[in-house]
Design a protein around this motif. Structure first.
Motif, PDB file in Angstrom:
ATOM      1  N   TYR A 162       0.851  -1.191   0.000  1.00 48.43           N
ATOM      2  CA  TYR A 162       0.000   0.000   0.000  1.00 48.43           C
ATOM      3  C   TYR A 162       0.888   1.244   0.000  1.00 48.43           C
ATOM      4  CZ  TYR A 162      -4.182   2.780   0.832  1.00 48.43           C
ATOM      5  OH  TYR A 162      -5.222   3.668   0.702  1.00 48.43           O
ATOM      6  N   SER A 163       1.851   1.218  -0.860  1.00 46.29           N
ATOM      7  CA  SER A 163       2.776   2.343  -0.936  1.00 46.29           C
ATOM      8  C   SER A 163       3.408   2.305  -2.324  1.00 46.29           C
ATOM      9  CB  SER A 163       3.855   2.239   0.149  1.00 46.29           C
ATOM     10  OG  SER A 163       4.380   0.928   0.206  1.00 46.29           O
ATOM     11  N   CYS A 209      -4.426   4.173  -8.197  1.00 46.43           N
ATOM     12  CA  CYS A 209      -5.563   4.893  -7.602  1.00 46.43           C
ATOM     13  C   CYS A 209      -6.232   4.041  -6.529  1.00 46.43           C
ATOM     14  CB  CYS A 209      -6.537   5.419  -8.642  1.00 46.43           C
ATOM     15  SG  CYS A 209      -7.694   4.245  -9.229  1.00 46.43           S
ATOM     16  N   CYS A 210      -5.709   2.847  -6.294  1.00 50.30           N
ATOM     17  CA  CYS A 210      -6.154   2.074  -5.119  1.00 50.30           C
ATOM     18  C   CYS A 210      -5.286   2.432  -3.911  1.00 50.30           C
ATOM     19  CB  CYS A 210      -6.043   0.579  -5.384  1.00 50.30           C
ATOM     20  SG  CYS A 210      -7.058   0.027  -6.741  1.00 50.30           S
ATOM     21  N   LEU A 211      -4.255   3.243  -4.132  1.00 52.54           N
ATOM     22  CA  LEU A 211      -3.355   3.646  -3.032  1.00 52.54           C
ATOM     23  C   LEU A 211      -3.874   4.963  -2.430  1.00 52.54           C
ATOM     24  CD1 LEU A 211       0.103   2.839  -4.703  1.00 52.54           C
ATOM     25  CD2 LEU A 211      -1.241   1.411  -3.173  1.00 52.54           C
ATOM     26  N   PRO A 212      -3.188   5.513  -1.415  1.00 54.97           N
ATOM     27  CA  PRO A 212      -3.703   6.735  -0.783  1.00 54.97           C
ATOM     28  C   PRO A 212      -3.963   7.877  -1.772  1.00 54.97           C
ATOM     29  CG  PRO A 212      -1.956   5.816   0.545  1.00 54.97           C
ATOM     30  CD  PRO A 212      -1.986   5.015  -0.723  1.00 54.97           C
ATOM     31  N   TYR A 213      -5.069   8.549  -1.569  1.00 52.65           N
ATOM     32  CA  TYR A 213      -5.532   9.628  -2.457  1.00 52.65           C
ATOM     33  C   TYR A 213      -4.479  10.722  -2.614  1.00 52.65           C
ATOM     34  CZ  TYR A 213      -8.295  13.625  -4.046  1.00 52.65           C
ATOM     35  OH  TYR A 213      -8.755  14.714  -4.738  1.00 52.65           O
ATOM     36  N   GLU A 214      -3.842  11.045  -1.525  1.00 51.44           N
ATOM     37  CA  GLU A 214      -2.843  12.113  -1.513  1.00 51.44           C
ATOM     38  C   GLU A 214      -1.766  11.883  -2.583  1.00 51.44           C
ATOM     39  OE1 GLU A 214      -3.580  14.494   0.707  1.00 51.44           O
ATOM     40  OE2 GLU A 214      -1.919  15.693  -0.088  1.00 51.44           O
ATOM     41  N   PHE A 225      -2.018  10.600  -5.582  1.00 48.94           N
ATOM     42  CA  PHE A 225      -2.327  10.699  -7.005  1.00 48.94           C
ATOM     43  C   PHE A 225      -3.274  11.845  -7.356  1.00 48.94           C
ATOM     44  CE2 PHE A 225      -5.369   7.565  -5.290  1.00 48.94           C
ATOM     45  CZ  PHE A 225      -6.576   8.069  -5.730  1.00 48.94           C
ATOM     46  N   ASN A 238     -15.517   6.432  -2.669  1.00 49.63           N
ATOM     47  CA  ASN A 238     -15.176   7.254  -1.506  1.00 49.63           C
ATOM     48  C   ASN A 238     -13.984   8.174  -1.743  1.00 49.63           C
ATOM     49  OD1 ASN A 238     -17.101   6.911   0.783  1.00 49.63           O
ATOM     50  ND2 ASN A 238     -16.765   4.787   0.195  1.00 49.63           N
ATOM     51  N   PHE A 239     -13.050   7.794  -2.641  1.00 48.49           N
ATOM     52  CA  PHE A 239     -12.014   8.792  -2.936  1.00 48.49           C
ATOM     53  C   PHE A 239     -12.582   9.849  -3.880  1.00 48.49           C
ATOM     54  CE2 PHE A 239     -10.253   6.499  -6.807  1.00 48.49           C
ATOM     55  CZ  PHE A 239     -10.194   7.593  -7.651  1.00 48.49           C
ATOM     56  N   MET A 281     -15.310  11.259  -3.641  1.00 49.05           N
ATOM     57  CA  MET A 281     -15.933  12.326  -2.848  1.00 49.05           C
ATOM     58  C   MET A 281     -14.918  13.441  -2.581  1.00 49.05           C
ATOM     59  SD  MET A 281     -19.034  11.364  -2.441  1.00 49.05           S
ATOM     60  CE  MET A 281     -19.799  12.200  -1.068  1.00 49.05           C
ATOM     61  N   LEU A 282     -13.649  13.062  -2.491  1.00 46.51           N
ATOM     62  CA  LEU A 282     -12.592  14.068  -2.291  1.00 46.51           C
ATOM     63  C   LEU A 282     -12.211  14.718  -3.613  1.00 46.51           C
ATOM     64  CD1 LEU A 282     -10.274  12.087   0.183  1.00 46.51           C
ATOM     65  CD2 LEU A 282     -12.161  13.644   0.717  1.00 46.51           C
ATOM     66  N   ASP A 297     -12.004  18.671  -4.988  1.00 42.32           N
ATOM     67  CA  ASP A 297     -10.799  19.270  -5.556  1.00 42.32           C
ATOM     68  C   ASP A 297     -11.027  19.754  -6.986  1.00 42.32           C
ATOM     69  OD1 ASP A 297      -9.132  19.126  -3.340  1.00 42.32           O
ATOM     70  OD2 ASP A 297      -8.676  17.021  -3.700  1.00 42.32           O
TER      71      ASP A 297
END
Lengths: 428, 388
Positions: free
Chosen positions: A163-164, A336-341, A343, A372-373, A375-376, A380
Motif C-alpha cells: 500500500y505504498s 488509484c487504489c493507493l492513498p488519495y494524496e 495521485f 469514496n475517494f 468524494m474528495l 478538488d
C-alpha cells in the motif's frame, strides 16, 4: 442457464470474436480494429486450447502480471474481465442473483457476484490454479477468490501488493513476484524462461509507450477517439500484456490516432463539449454512450485510460523482477487504489490539460474505494477547475440498480446545463 | 445504562467491571487529562496497528471509535456505501470530538479503512498522520517488509515526538502489552469453565477500556478483576443458558451482547476485534523488537483481510470447540465485504463440526432490537429443539 456448459460459453465467446474479426476484414475497418479483434480471438482460443496443449490454466485477478504467466507457458484466464465481457453480451442478471444466493453480499461488486454465479452454474473453464492479488484491488475481489477456491476445490494463491509507491514497495513486490514464480513452478512443474520474460517485458514497455501516447492525444481539439474506441484497450492489456499482437494493436491505434489529430479529425463529426467519464461504463447498454456522444456532440476526452495515475514502464532496473514490479504498480490505474494524496495532483492536472466542460462519475455502487475517494476528488475538481460534476450511482452490469432510462434522464439534464453554460461563454 | 447485571436471576456484578465501564464512558475527559500531563495522544484505527511503538515513544495510543447517535457531517463527506463504523468514527472527528489527538495512525485493513484515512486527513488537520502497509499473508518476505514499515513508523514517531524509541523502550512496551495479553488470556481461560466468571457483555466492557487507557494502568485493573473473580469463587450458573460465540465485524456496543444474553444465551467466546482478535498471540520478547512485532501482528488471530482464509476458519472452529459453544452468532455491518463474503466459508467450517450459526446483518449503531431479538430467540429455540 439450462443447456449451457462451460465449453459452450467459451466457444460462443470465441465464435463472437471470430465473427467480429471477419466483419472487420470484410468491411475494411481500421488496421487497429482488425488487430484488436484478432488479439481477442487468439486469447479466447488459447484459453480453449489450454487443456489440449497441456498448458495449465490459471484464473487470475486483474493485477496478477500475466507477463510472468506467459513467460512460464501458463495460460491466464483473467476472470473479472472475462465475466464483464460475457455479461455485457448476455445481459443476463441470473448469475448475479445466483452469486448472491450463494452468500456473496448483495452490496459487493457485480462482476464478482456474477463470477460466483457463473462458477456455480459451471460456465467457466476449470482452473488448474487460482491467483489473486491482495488486499488490492478490493475486498470484494479477494473474498470472491477465496470463495471460488472452495467452489472449484482449487486452492488460491495471494500475491501481496504494497500500500505504498516507493523504492521499498518495488523491491518488496519484486520478491513477492519471485515467490509467485516459485509457487507456479512447484504447482505446475513449469520453469520460467528468463529470456522470454525479458522479451515480454520489452514488448510491454513499447505497448505502454504507445498506449500513453495515444491517450495523451485525446487532449487535442477535437478529441480523436470515440468513447468505445478509447476504452477498447482495457480488455487487451488485462488479457494479453506483453504479447506481440497487443503491441501491434497499440502501435496501429497510435498511428491512426496521430494521423487523425494531424488532419484535425475528431472521433465525432462535430465536437461541442468535452467531458471526462470516470468509472466503468454501463456495459449493459453501451448504446447509451453512443447516444450521449451523438446527441450532445460530446467527446469523452478523458476516461480511465488517461485519468488514472501512472509513470511509464521501465526497463532500467537491473533485474527483471523489479522491472515487472514497477510496471505492475503503474499498470492500468492500480495506483488509484493507493492513498488519495499520492495521485490527486496527477488527476487534477490531467483534467486541466484535457480542456473539459464537465466530469461524469459513474459510481459503481459495489465499489467502496473508488466512490469514496471520488468524494474528495469532486471537491478538488470543483475548487481547482470549477468543473460541473455529475455523479451517477449505478452498476456496470446490473440495470436494475439504475436503468438506461434513468441514466439517460440524468445525462439529459446535465448536458442541457453544460450546453447553456457553454453558449453563455461563447456569447460573452 | 446498567450492563453489569445482564443475566436474569444471576448476580454477575463486579466492582472492577464498573471501573472499566466508567473509563470507557469518560474516555474523552481522561484523554484530555493525560494530554495535560504531557503525553501526546495518538489515535489508532484498527487492531493491526502495533500500539507498542506508540507506547514506546512515550505517547498514548487511543483507539478511534464511534459514539455519535447521528452522522450528518460524515454523510455529507462519504459516499453512501461506506460502512457505518467508519462513518460514525468520522462523524466524531468532524464534530471535533477527537480534537485532543496529536495524530492518526492507520493501516490498509480494508476498502473502508483505507478511504477513511484519506477522508479524515483531508478534512481534519492532524499534526501527525501515517498509514502503514500491512501485508495480507504470513511469509518471511511479508514479515521482512512489515518490519521495514514499522521501522518507518518508528522514525516518523521519533521525529514527531522528539523522543528516541530505543530497543529498551520497545522491549519495555512489549513487556507491558504482553502482560495485558497474559491477563486477558487468563480471563478467557476462565470463560471455558461451566460457570464462567463474566458475561460476554462484561468482557466487552473489559476489552474496550483497555483500548482507551494506558496499558500499565489497565494491567493493574485487570489484576484486580482476576483477584475479584478468585475471591468471588462461583461463576455464572449456566442454568439452561446456551454457550455462544460471537464473530464478525467491529462491535463496540455491549447492548448487542446484552440482548443476546437476556434472550437466554451466555457469550463465552468471540472472534471480534474488540475481543479475542485484539490480544490473541504474544510478541516474542527474545526476538529483535520490530521483527517480533511484525511477526506477531501478521500471525495473530486473523481477521478476514488475511489470506488464505483457511487459517481464520481454523482459528474460529478451534475456539468454538475449546469453549464448547452451542452456537455462533455471526454479525456483519452492512457494506463490510470482508466479513459478509467470507461468511459461507466460516459457516461451512463450523457446520462440519456441528456448530450452528446465525448471521445477523446490522448497522454500527445498536438499533432494530425487536427484529434482532426475534431472530436470536428463534435461533436459540432451534438449537434447543435440536438437542432434544
Amino acid at each position: 442457464m439450462k443447456g449451457i456448459d462451460r465449453n459452450m460459453v467459451l466457444e460462443k465467446m470465441l465464435a463472437g470474436a471470430e465473427s467480429r474479426l471477419e466483419y472487420r476484414k470484410i468491411h475494411a475497418i481500421s488496421k487497429s480494429g482488425r488487430y484488436y479483434a484478432e488479439a481477442i480471438r487468439n486469447y479466447y482460443a488459447q484459453v480453449r486450447n489450454a487443456g489440449e496443449e497441456d498448458k495449465p490454466l490459471a484464473w487470475t485477478s486483474l493485477f496478477i502480471p500475466v507477463e510472468l504467466l506467459y513467460a512460464m507457458g501458463i495460460v491466464p484466464f483473467v476472470l473479472e474481465q472475462y465475466v464483464i465481457q460475457f455479461m455485457a453480451q448476455e445481459l443476463n442478471t441470473d448469475y448475479l442473483d445466483l452469486g448472491e444466493g450463494l452468500g456473496f453480499s448483495s452490496e459487493s461488486c457485480s462482476p464478482h457476484k456474477a463470477a460466483i454465479g457463473m462458477a456455480k452454474a459451471g460456465l467457466l473453464p476449470l482452473p488448474d490454479l487460482i491467483l489473486s492479488t491482495a488486499p488490492l484491488t478490493c475486498d470484494s475481489s479477494t473474498t470472491m477468490f477465496e470463495l471460488l477456491g472452495d467452489l472449484c476445490n482449487c486452492p488460491g494463491y495471494f500475491l501481496d501488493l504494497p500500500y505504498s509507491y516507493d523504492e521499498e514497495a518495488v523491491k518488496y513486490l519484486a520478491r513477492e513476484l519471485q515467490e509467485l514464480a516459485q509457487y507456479l513452478k512447484d504447482r505446475t512443474g513449469r520453469r520460467l524462461n528468463q529470456g522470454k520474460l525479458e522479451e515480454i517485458l520489452k514488448i510491454s514497455r513499447q505497448t505502454d509507450h504507445y498506449f500513453h501516447l495515444t491517450h495523451q492525444l485525446r487532449r487535442s481539439i477535437p478529441s480523436p477517439l470515440r468513447a468505445r474506441e478509447a476504452f477498447s484497450a482495457f480488455a487487451l492489456r488485462f488479457y494479453c500484456e506483453g504479447l506481440p499482437e497487443t503491441l501491434e494493436f497499440f502501435k496501429a491505434q497510435y498511428e491512426e490516432t496521430r494521423d487523425k489529430v494531424e488532419r484535425q479529425q475528431g472521433g465525432l463529426p462535430e465536437e461541442r463539449l468535452r467531458v471526462a467519464w470516470f468509472g466503468l461504463y454501463p456495459f449493459f447498454d453501451m448504446k447509451l454512450i453512443d447516444w450521449m456522444e451523438d446527441t450532445y456532440k460530446a467527446s469523452v476526452a478523458a476516461d480511465m485510460m488517461n485519468l488514472l495515475p501512472f509513470e511509464e514502464n521501465q526497463l532500467s532496473f537491473s533485474d527483471p523482477w523489479e522491472t515487472l514490479a514497477w510496471n505492475r504498480l503503474n499498470f492500468m490505474g492500480l495506483r488509484c487504489c493507493l492513498p488519495y494524496e499520492g495521485f490527486k495532483e496527477d488527476m487534477i492536472n490531467t483534467c486541466r490539460e484535457m480542456n473539459l466542460d464537465g466530469f461524469i462519475f459513474f459510481a459503481n455502487f459495489g465499489c467502496k474505494q473508488t466512490s469514496n475517494f471520488f468524494m474528495l476528488l469532486r471537491k478538488d475538481l470543483s475548487k481547482e477547475l470549477g468543473l460541473p460534476i455529475l455523479m451517477i450511482t449505478g452498476d456496470p452490469l446490473d440495470p436494475r440498480i439504475t436503468s438506461t432510462h434513468q441514466i439517460k434522464s440524468l445525462l439529459d439534464e446535465y448536458f442541457k446545463t453544460l450546453e447553456a453554460k457553454a453558449s453563455k461563454v461563447r456569447r460573452s | 445504562m446498567t450492563t453489569t447485571n445482564t443475566i436474569k436471576g444471576a448476580d454477575v456484578s463486579m466492582t472492577t467491571i464498573k471501573k472499566f465501564e466508567d473509563t470507557f464512558t469518560q474516555r474523552d475527559m481522561l484523554a484530555r487529562k493525560w494530554k495535560q500531563e504531557g503525553r501526546a495522544l495518538m489515535g489508532w484505527v484498527c487492531t493491526y496497528v502495533p500500539e507498542e511503538i506508540i507506547y514506546a515513544a512515550g505517547a498514548l495510543p487511543i483507539r478511534v471509535l464511534g459514539g455519535a447517535q447521528e452522522t450528518p457531517l460524515a454523510d455529507a463527506t462519504l459516499y453512501s456505501n461506506a460502512c457505518s463504523f467508519i462513518r460514525n468514527c468520522l462523524e466524531m472527528g468532524l464534530d471535533k470530538r477527537y480534537d485532543s489527538l496529536d495524530g492518526l495512525v492507520s493501516v490498509n485493513t480494508c476498502d473502508h479503512i483505507r478511504r477513511f484515512f484519506d477522508v479524515w486527513t483531508y478534512h481534519i488537520p492532524m499534526p501527525f498522520k501515517i498509514i502503514l502497509s500491512v501485508p495480507t499473508k504470513v511469509t518471511e518476505n511479508t514479515i521482512r517488509f512489515f518490519t521495514q514499515e514499522l521501522s518507518r513508523f518508528r522514525h516518523s514517531l521519533e521525529e514527531f515526538t522528539g523522543n528516541r524509541i530505543t530497543i529498551d523502550s520497545l522491549r519495555s512496551a512489549i513487556g507491558t502489552y504482553n502482560r495485558t495479553r497474559i491477563l486477558l488470556g487468563k480471563l478467557y481461560e476462565k470463560k471455558k469453565s461451566l460457570n464462567p466468571p463474566l458475561t460476554g457483555t462484561q468482557t466487552l466492557h473489559t476489552i474496550l477500556a483497555g483500548m482507551v487507557m494506558p496499558k500499565d494502568q489497565y494491567n493493574v485493573l485487570l489484576e484486580e478483576l482476576l483477584q475479584e473473580i478468585e475471591t468471588k469463587g462461583s461463576g455464572i450458573s449456566q442454568d439452561g443458558k446456551l454457550r455462544l460465540m460471537v464473530c464478525g465485524s467491529e462491535l463496540e456496543h455491549p447492548e448487542f451482547l446484552e440482548l443476546i444474553e437476556q434472550s437466554g444465551g451466555l457469550v463465552v467466546a468471540d472472534d471480534l476485534c474488540n475481543g479475542a482478535r485484539y490480544f490473541w498471540g504474544m510478541v516474542d520478547p527474545e526476538e529483535e523488537p520490530l521483527n517480533a512485532l511484525a511477526r506477531r501482528y501478521l500471525s495473530r488471530f486473523p481477521c478476514p483481510r488475511m489470506h488464505p482464509l483457511e487459517s481464520r476458519v481454523q482459528y474460529i472452529v478451534q475456539m468454538a470447540q475449546d469453549f464448547a459453544v452451542d452456537g455462533v452468532i455471526y454479525e456483519v455491518i452492512k457494506f463490510c465485504d470482508l466479513h459478509a463474503n467470507t461468511y459461507p466459508l466460516i459457516k461451512k467450517g463450523l457446520q462440519e463440526v456441528g456448530v450452528p450459526v446465525l448471521k445477523l446483518e446490522r448497522e454500527y449503531l445498536f438499533s432494530a432490537t425487536g427484529q434482532l431479538k426475534t431472530r436470536i430467540q428463534a435461533f436459540f429455540e432451534n438449537i434447543s429443539s435440536a438437542r432434544i
